[in-house]
Every structure is written in C-alpha cells, then in structure tokens.
Design an enzyme around this catalytic site. Sequence first.
Site, PDB file in Angstrom:
ATOM      1  N   THR A 252      -1.381 -10.842  -1.901  1.00  0.00           N
ATOM      2  CA  THR A 252      -0.532 -11.701  -1.072  1.00  0.00           C
ATOM      3  C   THR A 252      -0.442 -13.086  -1.718  1.00  0.00           C
ATOM      4  O   THR A 252       0.314 -13.927  -1.269  1.00  0.00           O
ATOM      5  CB  THR A 252      -1.157 -11.867   0.341  1.00  0.00           C
ATOM      6  OG1 THR A 252      -2.553 -12.162   0.174  1.00  0.00           O
ATOM      7  CG2 THR A 252      -1.005 -10.605   1.157  1.00  0.00           C
TER       8      THR A 252
ATOM      9  N   ASP B 174      -6.324  -3.355  -4.073  1.00  0.00           N
ATOM     10  CA  ASP B 174      -5.748  -4.259  -3.077  1.00  0.00           C
ATOM     11  C   ASP B 174      -6.441  -5.622  -3.183  1.00  0.00           C
ATOM     12  O   ASP B 174      -7.586  -5.705  -3.636  1.00  0.00           O
ATOM     13  CB  ASP B 174      -5.984  -3.641  -1.685  1.00  0.00           C
ATOM     14  CG  ASP B 174      -4.985  -4.158  -0.661  1.00  0.00           C
ATOM     15  OD1 ASP B 174      -4.090  -4.934  -1.040  1.00  0.00           O
ATOM     16  OD2 ASP B 174      -5.100  -3.776   0.509  1.00  0.00           O
TER      17      ASP B 174
ATOM     18  N   THR C 285       0.844  -1.204   0.000  1.00  0.00           N
ATOM     19  CA  THR C 285       0.000   0.000   0.000  1.00  0.00           C
ATOM     20  C   THR C 285       0.876   1.250   0.000  1.00  0.00           C
ATOM     21  O   THR C 285       0.598   2.226  -0.715  1.00  0.00           O
ATOM     22  CB  THR C 285      -0.899  -0.001   1.254  1.00  0.00           C
ATOM     23  OG1 THR C 285      -1.577  -1.254   1.304  1.00  0.00           O
ATOM     24  CG2 THR C 285      -1.904   1.121   1.222  1.00  0.00           C
TER      25      THR C 285
HETATM   26  N1  LIG Z   1      10.035   0.021   3.044  1.00  0.00           N
HETATM   27  C1  LIG Z   1       9.472   0.612   4.093  1.00  0.00           C
HETATM   28  N2  LIG Z   1      10.110   1.606   4.736  1.00  0.00           N
HETATM   29  C2  LIG Z   1       9.557   2.169   5.840  1.00  0.00           C
HETATM   30  N3  LIG Z   1       8.356   1.814   6.356  1.00  0.00           N
HETATM   31  C3  LIG Z   1       7.680   0.841   5.737  1.00  0.00           C
HETATM   32  C4  LIG Z   1       8.197   0.204   4.574  1.00  0.00           C
HETATM   33  N4  LIG Z   1       7.308  -0.726   4.170  1.00  0.00           N
HETATM   34  C5  LIG Z   1       6.282  -0.676   5.025  1.00  0.00           C
HETATM   35  N5  LIG Z   1       6.499   0.267   5.969  1.00  0.00           N
HETATM   36  C6  LIG Z   1       5.633   0.552   7.116  1.00  0.00           C
HETATM   37  O1  LIG Z   1       4.835  -0.607   7.362  1.00  0.00           O
HETATM   38  C7  LIG Z   1       3.449  -0.287   7.380  1.00  0.00           C
HETATM   39  C8  LIG Z   1       2.721  -1.347   6.580  1.00  0.00           C
HETATM   40  O2  LIG Z   1       2.965  -1.174   5.212  1.00  0.00           O
HETATM   41  P1  LIG Z   1       1.807  -1.356   4.107  1.00  0.00           P
HETATM   42  O3  LIG Z   1       0.467  -1.007   4.670  1.00  0.00           O
HETATM   43  O4  LIG Z   1       2.254  -0.624   2.906  1.00  0.00           O
HETATM   44  O5  LIG Z   1       1.891  -2.905   3.880  1.00  0.00           O
HETATM   45  P2  LIG Z   1       1.102  -3.819   2.859  1.00  0.00           P
HETATM   46  O6  LIG Z   1       2.101  -4.691   2.193  1.00  0.00           O
HETATM   47  O7  LIG Z   1       0.217  -2.991   1.986  1.00  0.00           O
HETATM   48  O8  LIG Z   1       0.223  -4.697   3.809  1.00  0.00           O
HETATM   49  P3  LIG Z   1      -1.264  -5.304   3.538  1.00  0.00           P
HETATM   50  O9  LIG Z   1      -1.120  -6.244   2.405  1.00  0.00           O
HETATM   51  O10 LIG Z   1      -1.586  -5.991   4.848  1.00  0.00           O
HETATM   52  O11 LIG Z   1      -2.167  -4.124   3.276  1.00  0.00           O
HETATM   53  C9  LIG Z   1       3.327   1.122   6.782  1.00  0.00           C
HETATM   54  O12 LIG Z   1       2.499   1.916   7.547  1.00  0.00           O
HETATM   55  C10 LIG Z   1       4.717   1.709   6.845  1.00  0.00           C
HETATM   56  O13 LIG Z   1       4.811   2.591   7.944  1.00  0.00           O
END
Ligand SMILES: Nc1ncnc2c1ncn2[C@@H]1O[C@H](COP(=O)(O)OP(=O)(O)OP(=O)(O)O)[C@@H](O)[C@H]1O
Length: 344
Positions: A165, A116, A72
Amino acid sequence: MASSDAEASVVRPDASDLERAAEAALRPRRLDEFVGQHVVRDQLSLILDAAAGRGKAPDHVLLSGPPGLGKTTLAMIIAAELGTSLRVTSGPAIQHAGDLAAVLSSLEENEVLFLDEIHRLARPAEELLYVAMEDFRVDVVVGKGAGASAIPLSLPPFTVVGATTRAGLLPAPLRDRFGFTAHLDFYSAEELERVLSRSAGLLGVPLDAEAAGEIASRSRGTPRIANRLLRRVRDWAQVRGDGRLSLEAARAALEVYEVDPLGLDRLDRAVLTALCMRFGGGPVGLTTLAVAVGEEPETVETVAEPFLVREGLVGRTPRGRIAMPAAWEHLGLTAPAASGTLFT
Ligand SMILES: Nc1ncnc2c1ncn2[C@@H]1O[C@H](COP(=O)(O)OP(=O)(O)OP(=O)(O)O)[C@@H](O)[C@H]1O
C-alpha cells in the site's frame, strides 16, 4: 489496525480475518472475471501469455495501491492463469532473513510467491530477496562471527508477486527487481456496480439496479467495501424487508450502519467535526486531531485521511490538517470567513 477496529466499521478498507473468510467466496478466479483496471489487466495478460508460450516463469510483479482494490485477488489469478500454485506470506510475518530463506528454499519450479506488505520486510530479508529474485539463489549462512561462511543454494525459477500500500517506502534496489509494476486505482461507480451484480449472483440474492447504484456510490471506490455493504444490505432485506435488495432496503441498511451518502463513516465524520468545530477548520497537527477523536494517529492517517483528502474534504499543509470548504458544506456548517485565507 486491530481486527476489532475493522469489524467495527463497514466502510474501512482493511479486512479482519472473519471478513477475509466471507470475501474468499466472492473473489474472481480468472483474469476475465476481474472487473475494471483495464490497463493493468491487459498488460498482465500479455506477460502471462508470453510466459506460458515460453513455458517459463514470468517476471516478478509488483502491485501497489490502497487496501481492498484487488492485489491479493490478482496474485491468486496470476497463479491460476499460470496453472501453478501460490505460496503466501507477508513482510510482517518474516522476522528474520532465515524465515525468508526457508520459504524460498521450499519453493517448487514456477511457483508464485505472494509477498504481501512487502514494504514491511526487515532489511536483511530484503537483501536476501534481491539475490533470490535476480540470481535464483540464497546464501545460507553457517556459523557465527569470523568463522561464518555462506553456502550458496540454487533455487528453481519462480515468480514473486509483491503487494504494497506504500510503494514509496520500497527501496529502489528492491523495486528494480520487479519486471512489471502495476498501480491499482480506485474503481468507478459503474465498475463497482459490476462487482456488486457479480457478487449478488454468487450470493444468490436479487439486487435491483438502483440499489447497486446506491451501494456503489457509497463504497469509496473499493470493491472490498462494496461487497461488505452488499452483505449488510442483504441482512437488512432478509430480516426487515422482503428479501429483495431494493433501493429502499439499501438506503435503510446503510443508515443503520451509519454510512452517509459520501460513504463516510463515524470516524470520518468525527475527524471532520473535530476539525471544523473544535479547531475552527485548522490547521491542526495529526496527533492533536487523533486525540480529539479518540483514535491512534496512524488510524486517522492511514484509514480516514486518504479518502477524506481524495474527496477534497481535508487538506494537508505543512502546518497541519485543514477542513476544505466541502467539509463545512458536508456537515451543513458555514465556514468562518477567516478560514478562506487558509486557501489563498
Ligand atoms: N477487480 C475486482 N473485481 C471483482 N471483485 C474484486 C476486484 N478486486 C477486488 N475484488 C473483491 O474485493 C475483495 C478484496 O480484494 P483483495 O483482498 O484482493 O484486496 P487487496 O488489495 O489485496 O487488499 P489488502 O491490501 O487489504 O489485502 C476480494 O475478496 C474480491 O472479492
């Protein structure tokens, strides 16, 4: 998974609504703030720069990988880097093809549409999406039965960022519509330490280097979990400590939240204990194992198991789940001699 489940555990990678609100403040906004995933970042930066140079919307992007690794966040960054807005929806939110047609037909030129859990789109919506992604067109069906006709509606250029995922569940025709596919991998402890020190800066809390190391090593390679544990350590330091996020504060807080040195939580340990103590190390079927720990099979399979398998604690065989030698060791138990034959 129900949000109450997610709130009950600090080390499960899924996020509840409350959790998402807390996360928003810590999200990197630009590509150069995004920690780790160097290859993906580099490839993406090329695509975005090239598109900006041409003044056109970039190719559609598919992001895959376990929850909490930044899919995200990357979608938001893509829109920010392109200087455009992001529209957000998800596979489960789209019940009918018409719902997707409504979203697509309201897109503005060069907008980014974040889809998503794209693997959960219904088949008719998926088919509508192929056409929209390839020809920038939706066919609006008017009428029913023999009298029905499709009126083509052109769309302005836009970019789909799909997240999943379960990339393996995407049908090939949909996968093929993405010009760039990136798989996000678990983060190293050193990368998580950088995520933590950035987050501590944003939260305005003093985080010692040893504490960052301790939290990183128990975060299952997942930034979301690292940030969540950081907030719990901050709470401990504020209420029971001197406000400083020291190694001692980190260890004490993680003990309160039952996060063990490998980052396992209560469900993980319940699975390992059941496997070893009740089923003699297995093999045991997923459903039986889930009943033994009082959880849904899907929760055991998608929440606990991937990490336990990755850490070499649990093995999956055609006859069921087995405890690997490291599981016995982790629980401080001795594997029965006969269980060795399972691995030969
Ligand atoms: N590469 C990164 N650098 C810094 N912070 C990160 C990074 N990746 C993720 N985060 C932190 O982790 C949290 C979760 O990331 P995100 O919501 O983008 O994950 P996601 O892969 O979309 O998860 P889901 O599939 O459950 O929605 C974010 O709020 C962010 O603060």
